[in-house]
Write a protein that holds these residues in place. Structure first.
Motif, PDB file in Angstrom:
ATOM      1  N   VAL A 210      79.301   8.493 -13.404  1.00 56.79           N
ATOM      2  CA  VAL A 210      80.507   8.992 -12.739  1.00 56.79           C
ATOM      3  C   VAL A 210      81.291   9.888 -13.693  1.00 56.79           C
ATOM      4  O   VAL A 210      81.817  10.925 -13.314  1.00 56.79           O
TER       5      VAL A 210
ATOM      6  N   SER B 228      86.940   7.445  -7.954  1.00 54.79           N
ATOM      7  CA  SER B 228      85.818   8.279  -7.509  1.00 54.79           C
ATOM      8  C   SER B 228      84.839   7.463  -6.686  1.00 54.79           C
ATOM      9  O   SER B 228      84.348   7.918  -5.650  1.00 54.79           O
TER      10      SER B 228
ATOM     11  N   SER C 120      86.257   6.830  -3.275  1.00 53.57           N
ATOM     12  CA  SER C 120      86.163   8.020  -2.420  1.00 53.57           C
ATOM     13  C   SER C 120      84.756   8.188  -1.883  1.00 53.57           C
ATOM     14  O   SER C 120      84.561   8.678  -0.774  1.00 53.57           O
TER      15      SER C 120
ATOM     16  N   ALA D 208      80.269  10.760  -6.004  1.00 54.02           N
ATOM     17  CA  ALA D 208      81.348  10.251  -6.863  1.00 54.02           C
ATOM     18  C   ALA D 208      81.419  11.045  -8.152  1.00 54.02           C
ATOM     19  O   ALA D 208      82.495  11.388  -8.642  1.00 54.02           O
TER      20      ALA D 208
ATOM     21  N   LEU E 191      83.007  14.278  -7.502  1.00 52.42           N
ATOM     22  CA  LEU E 191      84.437  14.187  -7.211  1.00 52.42           C
ATOM     23  C   LEU E 191      85.257  13.859  -8.448  1.00 52.42           C
ATOM     24  O   LEU E 191      86.433  14.186  -8.526  1.00 52.42           O
ATOM     25  N   ALA E 192      84.615  13.221  -9.428  1.00 52.65           N
ATOM     26  CA  ALA E 192      85.371  12.751 -10.592  1.00 52.65           C
ATOM     27  C   ALA E 192      86.007  13.905 -11.352  1.00 52.65           C
ATOM     28  O   ALA E 192      87.003  13.730 -12.038  1.00 52.65           O
TER      29      ALA E 192
ATOM     30  N   ARG F  67      87.460  16.352 -10.021  1.00 59.12           N
ATOM     31  CA  ARG F  67      88.511  16.894  -9.175  1.00 59.12           C
ATOM     32  C   ARG F  67      88.269  18.372  -8.855  1.00 59.12           C
ATOM     33  O   ARG F  67      89.078  19.233  -9.183  1.00 59.12           O
TER      34      ARG F  67
END
Lengths: 399, 282, 338
Positions: free
Chosen positions: B130, B153, B156, B185, B188-189, B191
C-alpha cells in the motif's frame, strides 16, 4: 500524417474553454511528439564534467596526495559525481537525484566493460602486429630456430596444425556423445535424467587444469601412455562435452511439443520423430552448440600444458609424440624475456582471438537461421527442377 | 447531446488557486485532438474527450480499437513503447501533461493506474505494498500517519476488513480479486487526482468483480475515474459518462459517440452505437 | 475393450463399478525405439562414468600423498616433498584470497554492467552489447594473461603503492615490507585477483543480465505507473526478482575464479607463506601451483599435486552445485540456464 480529418459522425466535444469554436479545434498542423529524451540532463552532465575538470586541475597534486594520470582521472570522476548531484539537486527532488547518480554509475560500469574488451583486443593486436605482418609467421614453424631469431623467421604453423588436429579429434569424441546425452535429457527423459543433468552441470564447472590432471593421471601415469595430441584431445573433451550437452538440451527443449505430437499422431516411432522432426528443426541450434563448444576449448592452455608435451617441431601425428598447439605456443614464448619471442606470443594470441571471433560469428549466423531455412543454392536447384518438370509436363500435354 | 449542454451540471474549471492542487481532490482531464502512432501505424485518430472531475467515465468499444492505448496516453505510459508517438494535448486542470517542462513522473504521480492483471509487488507485504507508491517516490510519513494512511487506503478499496489482521502477509498471498483491490489501494494511497483503470475486472470472477465495481462507485468522489471496459453492462452499472470507441478495418480508432451513460445506452444517436450496446457485435 | 452394455437399473451398479475401475495401459516399444533409447541412455551413462572417473583417478593418484601426510595435507603450508612434508594450506589461502579480490572487481562492475545492458542501454545497442559480453567470455584466458602481465600490472603497481602508502598505517593488511620500491608490489595476490576479476566479469555480467531481463513487465509497469523513477522501479521490482540470480552469478564467478590457472600463473611469483599482505608480491594458488610444478614432479610430489587438484575439484564442485540450486529454486532462475 494527416492534417485535416473529415468530420465523421462523432459528436462534437467542447473543450474547457468555451470560446473555442469547432473549426478552431481542427488544427491545421498537428504536432507529433515522441516522449523520452531529457534535454536538461545533457546540460547538467556537461556542466558537471567541465566544472569537475577545472576543480581537479586546480587542486590536484597540491591538495590531493596522489600523482599520475590515473589518479587525476579518478579524482575527476569523484568530483564529477559530486557536482552532478549538486546541480541535479537544483531541479530534482531526492529520488530524482539518486536516480540520476545511479544512472551515471551504471553507465560507467557499462563503459568500463566495453572498453576492457576493446582494450584487450587492441593491445594484443598492436603488440602482435610486428610478428603478424610477416608471411612466414603463418607458414613456418619455430623448429630449428632459437627464440632470439628475427621475426622474419619462424611461425606458428606447427601450433596451428596441432590445435586443429586436437580440436578436431575432440569434436569427433564430444559431439556425438554430447548430442546423444542431450537427446536423452530432452526426448527420452528417463529416470536418470535428473542425475545426468546435475552431473553434466557439475562437469561444466570443472577447472580445465583438473581435467588435464585427470587425463594425466589416468592416461599417462596409470596406463603408461606418452604425452601426445590425443591425450590433449581427451582432456579438451572433458570440457567440451558439458557445453555441447547443455546448449543442445536447451535447443531441443525449444522445439515445440506440438511438432512431436503431430509426428507421433501419424504413427511414427519415437526414433523417427527425433530423427526426422526434432533434430532437423533444431539443427541451427545444434550447430551453434558445437561451435560454442569448440570456441570454449580452443584456447584452453592448462590441459594441453599438462598432457600434450612441448615441442617446436611440426608433428602431424596426434597419437605419438608431443604436439604443439596455439595456446601452448603463447604460453611458452610469453615467458621468455626476449622481445621477439614476446611478439611471436602476441601474434599467436591474435590468431587465437581471430579463430574464436570467427567461430562465434559463425555460431550466430548459422544458429540464427530459422528451421526450414533454404539456402540460395538449394533454391536455385529447386527452381531448376521445377522448370524441368514443367517442360516435361508441357511436352506431354502437347502430345 | 453535446457536452456543452451539460456544462452547467459539472464543474469544468477549478478555481485558479488550486491549480497545483496537492492530491486528493479530483481533477478534470481533457484530451484534445489526441492521435497516436506505433511507428508508422496509426492507432488513434483525433480523440477529443473531457473526463469530468469526480465522475466515472467509461471507455467502451470492441477490442482493438485503441481504448487501452488512449488510456496509456493519459498517464504517459504510451511513450515507453519504442517507436510510439502522439499528437494533441492532454490537459490536467488546464495544464498539458506533455509539456516539455513537465516530467513524466510528475504526471504519473497525479494520474494513477490500475492494470488488467493485478500486479502487487510479491516481495513486499500488504502493508508495504500500500505504501509502495510513497516509498518509491521518496515521500516518507512518520509513525501514526503511516497506519492511518494504510487503513484509509484499504478501506477505500473495500479491503480493510479482510486483511486487517494480516498486514504483514506477502502481497501475492491474496486471491485475484483481493490483489486487484490491493492495487487500487496502492494507487489511492498517493492521493492522485485521476485514477485510470484498464479492464480491472476482466481477469476476476463475478463476486470479485462486484466488489471492485462497488469500490469504483465509492471512490468516485475522491478521484476522477476513467475505466476501460469490454463489458457493456459493467459500463452501464459503474459509469456516469461513456465514450464509444470504434476502429473500422485497417483504420485508426476514434470516438463515435460520447455522453451521459443513460443517454448512450437508452437513446444512442448513432446506429453503430446502438448496434454495439444492444450486443449486435463486439 | 468395449464397455459393458448397461441394461436397466440392475446393471447400473455394476456399470458404475466397471466405469470406476481404472485400466493399466501397456505399451510395447518397437525395436527401433528400444535401440534408440538404449543408445541415448548409454550416452548419458557415459557422462556419469566420465565424471566418476575424474574423481576416482584423482583419488587414486593422490592416495600416496594423502596417506603419507594425513590430515596435515590440509594444514601444512610448505611444499617440500623431498623432505616428506608438504601441504596445501598456503595454496588454499592464496586461492581464496585471489578469488575474493576477483569478486571485489567483478561483482560491482558486473552488477552495474548487467543493469546497464538490461535497463539503461538504448534498445538498438542491447543485442550488440549482449553479444559483446558473450564474446568476452569466450576469449581464451591466455589472452587475458598476456594483457594482465604486460599492461595491467604496470598500472596496478601505482594503485597498489598508493593504497599501501596512504592506508597502510590504518589497515595493517595493506602494508608492504618495503613500501617505497615499486618492485615489492609486483606479482601480488592483489594484482592477480584484479586480473582474474576481469576474466570472470563477463560470466557474472551475463548471468545477472539474463535474470534482470526476466523481471515481469506487469510489476515494472505497476511501479512506473506509481511515478517511480527508473532506479526506483529497478530497486522495487528488478532487484528483488533477481536476487537469486545475483547470488548465483556471484557464486559461479567465484567458482570460475578459483579454477583460473594461466592468468594467476603469469602474474604471481610463488611463495608459500600464508600471506596476510596481499599487496605484497608473493602468493600462490592451487591451480597455478599445479601448473608450475607438474613437470618436475613424480612419485610422491606428483601425488601431492593430484591431491591438490582433488581438493580444488571438490571445492569448485560444491560452489557450483550450490549456485545451481540457488538459482533454479527462485522465480527468476527457473527459466535461466547457467
Amino acid at each position: 500524417m494527416s492534417t485535416l480529418t473529415t468530420p465523421s459522425s462523432d459528436r462534437a466535444t467542447s473543450t474547457l474553454e468555451p470560446e473555442h469554436d469547432r473549426s478552431a479545434v481542427r488544427r491545421e498542423v498537428k504536432r507529433v511528439r515522441i516522449g523520452g529524451a531529457d534535454p536538461e540532463l545533457l546540460t547538467h552532465v556537461v556542466s558537471a564534467a567541465a566544472g569537475a575538470l577545472g576543480l581537479v586541475w586546480l587542486v590536484y597534486e597540491r591538495l590531493v596526495p596522489m600523482t599520475g594520470a590515473l589518479g587525476f582521472w579518478l579524482c575527476w570522476y569523484v568530483a564529477f559525481l559530486v557536482l552532478l548531484a549538486a546541480v541535479s539537486a537544483t531541479t530534482l527532488d531526492r529520488v530524482g537525484v539518486t536516480d540520476r547518480l545511479v544512472g551515471t554509475l551504471v553507465t560507467t560500469a557499462g563503459l568500463v566493460l566495453v572498453s576492457c574488451l576493446a582494450g584487450i583486443v587492441l593491445f594484443t593486436v598492436v603488440r602482435g602486429w610486428s610478428a603478424l605482418s610477416h608471411v612466414n609467421f603463418y607458414t613456418q614453424t619455430t623448429a630449428y630456430i632459437g627464440p632470439e631469431a628475427p621475426l622474419r623467421q619462424g611461425g606458428v604453423f606447427a601450433a596451428m596444425v596441432g590445435t586443429l588436429e586436437q580440436v578436431a579429434i575432440s569434436v569427433v569424441l564430444s559431439v556425438p556423445l554430447g548430442i546423444a546425452t542431450a537427446v536423452y535429457l530432452s526426448e527420452v527423459r528417463g529416470r536418470l535424467a535428473r542425475a545426468v543433468r546435475t552431473v553434466v552441470e557439475a562437469m561444466s564447472a570443472v577447472p580445465t587444469i583438473v581435467a588435464g590432471l585427470f587425463i594425466y593421471s589416468m592416461l599417462i601415469l596409470k596406463l603408461g601412455q606418452e604425452r601426445s595430441g590425443l591425450a590433449a584431445s581427451l582432456a579438451l573433451s572433458v570440457s567440451m562435452i558439458p557445453v555441447v550437452t547443455m546448449t543442445a538440451a536447451v535447443v531441443l527443449r525449444l522445439v515445440p511439443g506440438g511438432l512431436r505430437e503431430a509426428s507421433l499422431a501419424l504413427g511414427t516411432t519415437q526414433w523417427q520423430t527425433v530423427r526426422r522432426v526434432v533434430l532437423p528443426t533444431a539443427r541451427p541450434g545444434l550447430v551453434t552448440a558445437v561451435l560454442l563448444g569448440v570456441a570454449r576449448v580452443i584456447g584452453e592452455t592448462s590441459p594441453v600444458l599438462l598432457v600434450a608435451g612441448s615441442t617446436n617441431e611440426l608433428n602431424w601425428d596426434p597419437t605419438h609424440n608431443p604436439q604443439m598447439s596455439l595456446p601452448l605456443f603463447v604460453f611458452t614464448y610469453m615467458r621468455m624475456p626476449i622481445d621477439n619471442a614476446i611478439s611471436r606470443a602476441f601474434g599467436a594470441a591474435v590468431v587465437l582471438l581471430v579463430v574464436v571471433v570467427v567461430l562465434f560469428a559463425l555460431a550466430r549466423i548459422l544458429g540464427g537461421r530459422p528451421p526450414g531455412h533454404v539456402s540460395r543454392r538449394k533454391l536455385r536447384r529447386l527452381a531448376r527442377h521445377r522448370q524441368a518438370r514443367a517442360r516435361r509436363l508441357e511436352s506431354e500435354t502437347v502430345r | 447531446m453535446t457536452l456543452l449542454d451539460n456544462a452547467e451540471d459539472h464543474t469544468l474549471t477549478l478555481p485558479a488557486a488550486t491549480v497545483d492542487a496537492r492530491g486528493g481532490t479530483p481533477a478534470t482531464l481533457v484530451a484534445d485532438g489526441v492521435s497516436a502512432w506505433f511507428g508508422d501505424h496509426q492507432v488513434l485518430d483525433d480523440v477529443n474527450l473531457t473526463m469530468p472531475a469526480g465522475r466515472v467515465t467509461a471507455l467502451i468499444g470492441p477490442s482493438g480499437c485503441g481504448k487501452s492505448t488512449f488510456l496509456r496516453i493519459l498517464n504517459r505510459m504510451h511513450e515507453l513503447v519504442p517507436g510510439a508517438s502522439l499528437a494533441g494535448e492532454v490537459r490536467l486542470d488546464g495544464h498539458d501533461i506533455y509539456d516539455p517542462a513537465r516530467r513524466p513522473i510528475e504526471s504519473r504521480r497525479r494520474i494513477g493506474m490500475v492494470f488488467q492483471k493485478a500486479n502487487p509487488f510479491p516481495t513486499m507485504s500488504i502493508h508495504d505494498n500500500v505504501l509502495a507508491g510513497l516509498s518509491l517516490t521518496g515521500r516518507r510519513l512518520r509513525g501514526h500517519a503511516v497506519d492511518e494512511l494504510v487503513e484509509r487506503s484499504l478501506r477505500s478499496a473495500s479491503l480493510w476488513d479482510e486483511v486487517r489482521t494480516r498486514l504483514d502477509a506477502p502481497g501475492a498471498s491474496l486471491s485475484g480479486g483481493q490483489q486487484q483491490r490491493l492495487c487500487i489501494a496502492r494507487a489511492l494511497a498517493v492521493r492522485p487526482d485521476v485514477l485510470l483503470m484498464d479492464e480491472p475486472c476482466s481477469a476476476l470472477d463475478p463476486t470479485s468483480t462486484r466488489r471492485v465495481e462497488e469500490t469504483i462507485r465509492a471512490i468516485a468522489d475522491e478521484v476522477t475515474v476513467v475505466i476501460v471496459t469490454h463489458n457493456m453492462q459493467q459500463a452501464h452499472r459503474v459509469s456516469d459518462r461513456c465514450a464509444f470507441f470504434l476502429a473500422a478495418e485497417g483504420q485508426p480508432g476514434h470516438i463515435v459517440e460520447q455522453g451521459d451513460t443513460d443517454d448512450i445506452f437508452e437513446r444512442p444517436e448513432d446506429q453503430r452505437t446502438s448496434d454495439y450496446v444492444n450486443g449486435h457485435f463486439g | 475393450m468395449t464397455s459393458p452394455q448397461i441394461t436397466g437399473a440392475t446393471g447400473a451398479a455394476a456399470a458404475v463399478q466397471a466405469r470406476a475401475a481404472r485400466r493399466t495401459l501397456h505399451t510395447r516399444p518397437t525395436t527401433q525405439d528400444i535401440g534408440f533409447v538404449a543408445v541415448a541412455r548409454s550416452a548419458a551413462i557415459s557422462t556419469l562414468v566420465i565424471m566418476g572417473l575424474i574423481g576416482v583417478f584423482l583419488l587414486i593418484g593422490a592416495w600416496p600423498a594423502l596417506k603419507s601426510q594425513g590430515l596435515h595435507f590440509l594444514t601444512r603450508t610448505d611444499w617440500l616433498p623431498e623432505t616428506g612434508s608438504f601441504g596445501i594450506a598456503s595454496l588454499l589461502w592464496g586461492t581464496i584470497l585471489v578469488g575474493l579480490f576477483a569478486l571485489c572487481v567483478a561483482v560491482p562492475l558486473g552488477f552495474g554492467a548487467a543493469l546497464f545492458i538490461s535497463e539503461y542501454a538504448p534498445r538498438s545497442l542491447k543485442s550488440s552489447l549482449v553479444t559483446l559480453v558473450d564474446l568476452m567470455a569466450a576469449v581464451p584466458s591466455i589472452v587475458y594473461a598476456m594483457w594482465a602481465l604486460f599492461f595491467l600490472q604496470g598500472h596496478m603497481l601505482e594503485i597498489a603503492q598508493w593504497l599501501s602508502v596512504h592506508f597502510g598505517t590504518v589497515l595493517p593488511f595493506l602494508r608492504v615490507h618495503t613500501p617505497d620500491s615499486p618492485s615489492s608490489y609486483t606479482s601480488s595476490a592483489f594484482i592477480a585477483g584484479v586480473a582474474v576479476g576481469v576474466v570472470v566479469l563477463p560470466t557474472v555480467t551475463s548471468i545477472m543480465r539474463e535474470v534482470f531481463a526476466q523481471a515481469p513487465i506487469g510489476e515494472r509497469e505497476g511501479a512506473i505507473a506509481l511515478g517511480a523513477t527508473r532506479w526506483g522501479m529497478i530497486r522495487a521490482v528488478v532487484i528483488p526478482f533477481g536476487r537469486a540470480g545475483i547470488v548465483g552469478g556471484i557464486m559461479l564467478g567465484l567458482g570460475r575464479a578459483l579454477g583460473e590457472t594461466i592468468v594467476v600463473y603469469a602474474i604471481i611469483s610463488p611463495s608459500f607463506d600464508m600471506t596476510t599482505h596481499p599487496l605484497q608480491s608473493g602468493t600462490n594458488t592451487i591451480a597455478a601451483h599445479i601448473a608450475t610444478r607438474y613437470s618436475e614432479s613424480n612419485g610422491v610430489s606428483m601425488a601431492g599435486l593430484l591431491g591438490a587438484g582433488l581438493v580444488l575439484f571438490l571445492f569448485t564442485l560444491i560452489i557450483n552445485t550450490l549456485a545451481g540450486v540457488v538459482v533454479s529454486r527462485s522465480r527468476s532462475g527457473a527459466a535461466t540456464e547457467i
